[in-house]
Design a protein around this motif. Structure first.
Motif, short mmCIF file in Angstrom:
data_model
loop_
_atom_site.label_atom_id
_atom_site.label_comp_id
_atom_site.label_asym_id
_atom_site.label_seq_id
_atom_site.Cartn_x
_atom_site.Cartn_y
_atom_site.Cartn_z
N CYS A 285 -26.18 -64.46 -15.86
CA CYS A 285 -25.97 -63.12 -15.30
C CYS A 285 -25.25 -62.20 -16.28
O CYS A 285 -25.54 -61.00 -16.35
CB CYS A 285 -25.20 -63.22 -13.99
N PHE A 286 -24.32 -62.75 -17.04
CA PHE A 286 -23.60 -61.94 -18.03
C PHE A 286 -24.58 -61.39 -19.07
O PHE A 286 -24.54 -60.21 -19.44
CB PHE A 286 -22.51 -62.78 -18.70
N CYS A 287 -25.47 -62.24 -19.54
CA CYS A 287 -26.45 -61.81 -20.54
C CYS A 287 -27.39 -60.74 -19.98
O CYS A 287 -27.69 -59.74 -20.65
CB CYS A 287 -27.26 -63.00 -21.04
N LEU A 288 -27.85 -60.93 -18.76
CA LEU A 288 -28.77 -59.96 -18.16
C LEU A 288 -28.07 -58.63 -17.87
O LEU A 288 -28.68 -57.57 -18.02
CB LEU A 288 -29.37 -60.55 -16.88
N SER A 289 -26.81 -58.69 -17.49
CA SER A 289 -26.08 -57.43 -17.27
C SER A 289 -25.87 -56.69 -18.59
O SER A 289 -25.89 -55.46 -18.64
CB SER A 289 -24.74 -57.69 -16.58
N ALA A 290 -25.67 -57.44 -19.68
CA ALA A 290 -25.53 -56.80 -21.00
C ALA A 290 -26.82 -56.09 -21.39
O ALA A 290 -26.80 -54.97 -21.92
CB ALA A 290 -25.16 -57.85 -22.05
N LEU A 291 -27.96 -56.73 -21.13
CA LEU A 291 -29.24 -56.09 -21.41
C LEU A 291 -29.41 -54.81 -20.59
O LEU A 291 -29.88 -53.78 -21.09
CB LEU A 291 -30.39 -57.05 -21.12
N ALA A 292 -29.02 -54.87 -19.32
CA ALA A 292 -29.13 -53.69 -18.46
C ALA A 292 -28.23 -52.56 -18.97
O ALA A 292 -28.60 -51.38 -18.91
CB ALA A 292 -28.76 -54.06 -17.03
N SER A 293 -27.05 -52.92 -19.48
CA SER A 293 -26.14 -51.89 -20.00
C SER A 293 -26.73 -51.19 -21.22
O SER A 293 -26.53 -49.98 -21.42
CB SER A 293 -24.78 -52.50 -20.34
N ILE A 294 -27.46 -51.94 -22.04
CA ILE A 294 -28.09 -51.34 -23.22
C ILE A 294 -29.17 -50.34 -22.79
O ILE A 294 -29.24 -49.21 -23.32
CB ILE A 294 -28.70 -52.44 -24.11
N VAL A 295 -29.98 -50.74 -21.83
CA VAL A 295 -31.04 -49.84 -21.36
C VAL A 295 -30.43 -48.59 -20.74
O VAL A 295 -30.91 -47.47 -20.96
CB VAL A 295 -31.94 -50.57 -20.34
N PHE A 296 -29.36 -48.76 -19.96
CA PHE A 296 -28.71 -47.59 -19.35
C PHE A 296 -28.14 -46.67 -20.43
O PHE A 296 -28.27 -45.44 -20.33
CB PHE A 296 -27.59 -48.02 -18.40
N VAL A 298 -29.11 -46.09 -23.40
CA VAL A 298 -30.17 -45.32 -24.06
C VAL A 298 -30.78 -44.30 -23.10
O VAL A 298 -30.94 -43.12 -23.43
CB VAL A 298 -31.26 -46.27 -24.61
N THR A 299 -31.10 -44.75 -21.90
CA THR A 299 -31.78 -43.88 -20.94
C THR A 299 -30.92 -42.70 -20.52
O THR A 299 -31.42 -41.59 -20.32
CB THR A 299 -32.17 -44.70 -19.69
N SER A 300 -29.62 -42.92 -20.38
CA SER A 300 -28.73 -41.85 -19.91
C SER A 300 -28.60 -40.71 -20.90
O SER A 300 -28.07 -39.65 -20.56
CB SER A 300 -27.34 -42.42 -19.61
N ARG A 301 -29.09 -40.87 -22.10
CA ARG A 301 -29.01 -39.81 -23.11
C ARG A 301 -30.21 -38.89 -23.07
O ARG A 301 -30.31 -37.96 -23.89
CB ARG A 301 -28.88 -40.43 -24.51
N PHE A 302 -31.12 -39.11 -22.13
CA PHE A 302 -32.30 -38.26 -22.00
C PHE A 302 -32.31 -37.60 -20.63
O PHE A 302 -31.82 -38.14 -19.65
CB PHE A 302 -33.58 -39.10 -22.18
N ARG A 303 -32.90 -36.43 -20.58
CA ARG A 303 -33.04 -35.71 -19.32
C ARG A 303 -34.30 -36.19 -18.59
O ARG A 303 -35.19 -36.78 -19.18
CB ARG A 303 -33.14 -34.20 -19.58
N HIS A 304 -34.32 -35.93 -17.29
CA HIS A 304 -35.49 -36.21 -16.45
C HIS A 304 -35.89 -37.69 -16.47
O HIS A 304 -37.07 -38.02 -16.51
CB HIS A 304 -36.68 -35.34 -16.90
N GLN A 305 -34.90 -38.55 -16.43
CA GLN A 305 -35.16 -39.99 -16.40
C GLN A 305 -34.53 -40.61 -15.14
O GLN A 305 -33.97 -41.71 -15.19
CB GLN A 305 -34.60 -40.66 -17.66
N ALA A 306 -34.64 -39.89 -14.04
CA ALA A 306 -33.94 -40.31 -12.82
C ALA A 306 -34.37 -41.69 -12.35
O ALA A 306 -33.53 -42.53 -11.99
CB ALA A 306 -34.18 -39.28 -11.71
N ILE A 307 -35.66 -41.96 -12.35
CA ILE A 307 -36.15 -43.25 -11.84
C ILE A 307 -35.66 -44.39 -12.72
O ILE A 307 -35.18 -45.42 -12.23
CB ILE A 307 -37.69 -43.24 -11.75
N MET A 308 -35.77 -44.20 -14.03
CA MET A 308 -35.33 -45.26 -14.95
C MET A 308 -33.82 -45.49 -14.84
O MET A 308 -33.35 -46.64 -14.88
CB MET A 308 -35.70 -44.88 -16.38
N LEU A 309 -33.07 -44.42 -14.69
CA LEU A 309 -31.62 -44.56 -14.54
C LEU A 309 -31.28 -45.31 -13.25
O LEU A 309 -30.37 -46.15 -13.23
CB LEU A 309 -30.95 -43.18 -14.54
N ALA A 310 -32.00 -44.99 -12.19
CA ALA A 310 -31.75 -45.68 -10.92
C ALA A 310 -32.05 -47.17 -11.04
O ALA A 310 -31.30 -48.02 -10.53
CB ALA A 310 -32.59 -45.05 -9.81
N ILE A 311 -33.13 -47.50 -11.73
CA ILE A 311 -33.51 -48.91 -11.90
C ILE A 311 -32.47 -49.66 -12.74
O ILE A 311 -32.03 -50.76 -12.39
CB ILE A 311 -34.91 -49.03 -12.53
#
Length: 420
Positions: A285-296, A298-311
């Motif tokens: 779970c620690f490894c998977l949460s780290a992967l999720a944090s990386i995706v967040f 990157v995604t949070s630096r772009f506009r109009h990515q509401a669905i991806m941010l929610a996921i």
């Protein structure tokens, strides 16, 4: 006890989802608003040690009741800050701050209690689930704050209403704890470890923990994880508003983060109760949460990515929060016969230290940018803060902690072995 846990987390993150409106209402900076959250971390560092002593030496009942009273007094003091007839002026922020300090004193007493509660009141095959249910009151409190604060404060003028609403659970919890908790332990011990309680004295236990290599690794890594989740919860609105996402959307992300965390913790708690695979579960779970944090990040630096941010927020919560109750049980397992309050409390103190450092570091790494018409931050006249570097640093630290934990953490299940 459960309502006390929920209430203290609500009060901690009252202002995070509406940080910009809070700053405008009290005529303070965003940094001053952030200190309303940071003060919890600072106070919990020294008082956390006191709380561990209270839990292991005085008892669970005393700790819960004392926490409930401090929490109630803090919530009422916060309400004083917005009473117009007091004419506090610039002093209103300091009443608010003092109220937060009182609530912060309450937090360690109650937040350390789930493992103690599980050990004293539940048999060994139910402890992980019991700890999970009690511990998940923490994200439930965060969930309520993320949903309720934006709903109650569409405009800054509604801040007094929000403070009044949050005081109600604190007062209710205090009344229930004072009148409803009568016993420190159940009449019949539920397990062998509860029957033959041989927890070490407080200071002896501290020395044993500081010499316990697996425990130190767990404290550093898991404490860092809690610190990162603290930063994420407290700063989410500020991270997203600069890219044009509304407070309501930030609150929704916080809610998804928490709801999925509750689900993950429930499923993992049930699994670990059956399999006893504490270490394997937390590492995955620690490894998977780290992967999720990386995706967040990157995604949070772009506009109009509401669905991806929610996921990504959902996945970050699902895997990250799932670790919390299991790691607390693991702390007891690798440190037995040290008292449950001491072993979990020291991890929480470590998390507060790391959380303070992270909060200050991440804010220092922000860059003020020129006004942007698409920004939803309420303080546009000063320019918004760009959080690109801080969120990338946060993801990098999360990944580093996960790798360190996976590689170096190994331990025996000492309490389970003692019971067989």
């Amino acid at each position: 006890a459960y309502l006390c846990l929920v209430s203290t987390l609500q009060l901690w993150l009252t202002f995070a989802p509406v940080a910009d409106k809070t700053a405008a209402y009290f005529h303070i900076s965003l940094e001053a608003v952030n200190w309303l959250s940071i003060v919890y971390l600072l106070i919990s560092i020294p008082f956390g040690l006191v709380a561990t002593w209270v839990l292991d030496s005085v008892g669970l009942r005393c700790a819960v009741i004392l926490s409930a009273w401090l929490n109630m007094m803090g919530s009422i003091t916060r309400v004083f800050s917005v009473l117009k007839f007091l004419s506090l002026g610039s002093r209103s922020y300091w009443y608010l701050f003092i109220g937060q300090c009182l609530c912060a004193l309450a937090q360690p007493l109650i937040i350390f209690s789930p493992t103690k509660l599980a050990a004293l009141w539940f048999p060994d095959h139910q402890r992980a689930t019991a700890n999970m249910i009690a511990s998940m009151s923490n994200p439930l409190g965060i969930l309520i704050a993320n949903l309720l604060s934006p709903a109650l404060v569409p405009e800054g003028q509604h801040i007094p209403l929000m403070l009044g609403v949050y005081a109600i659970p604190a007062v209710t919890a205090c009344a229930l704890a004072t009148l409803g908790i009568h016993e420190k332990v159940p009449p019949t011990p539920p397990s062998a470890s509860a029957t033959n309680s041989n927890s070490q004295p407080f200071f002896t236990g501290l020395k044993m923990l500081l010499r316990n290599k697996p425990y130190i690794i767990l404290a550093v890594c898991f404490g860092g994880g809690i610190g990162m989740f603290t930063c994420f919860s407290a700063l989410l609105e500020q991270i997203l508003c600069e890219k044009g996402y509304s407070n309501d959307f930030a609150g929704l992300n916080g809610a998804l983060f928490t709801v999925c965390g509750l689900l993950g913790a429930f499923l993992l708690g049930m699994y670990v109760d059956r399999t006893r695979k504490f270490i394997e579960s937390t590492k995955i779970c620690f490894c998977l949460s780290a992967l999720a944090s990386i995706v967040f990040a990157v995604t949070s630096r772009f506009r109009h990515q509401a669905i991806m941010l929610a996921i990504t927020s959902s996945l970050f919560g699902f895997f990250g929060f799932a670790i919390y109750p299991i790691a607390m049980e693991l702390a007891v397992e690798c440190s037995y016969p040290v008292g449950e309050g001491t072993s979990t409390g020291l991890i929480f103190v470590a998390s507060q230290v790391e959380g303070v450092i992270l909060m200050i570091l991440l804010q220092a790494l922000t860059v003020r940018v020129s006004e942007d018409p698409s920004s939803t931050c309420a303080l546009d006249q000063d320019g918004a803060l760009d959080w690109t570097t801080p969120v990338l640093v946060l993801a990098g630290l999360c990944s580093a902690m996960a790798c360190f934990y996976v590689i170096f953490f190994h331990t025996d299940y000492k309490r389970l072995h003692a019971e067989t």
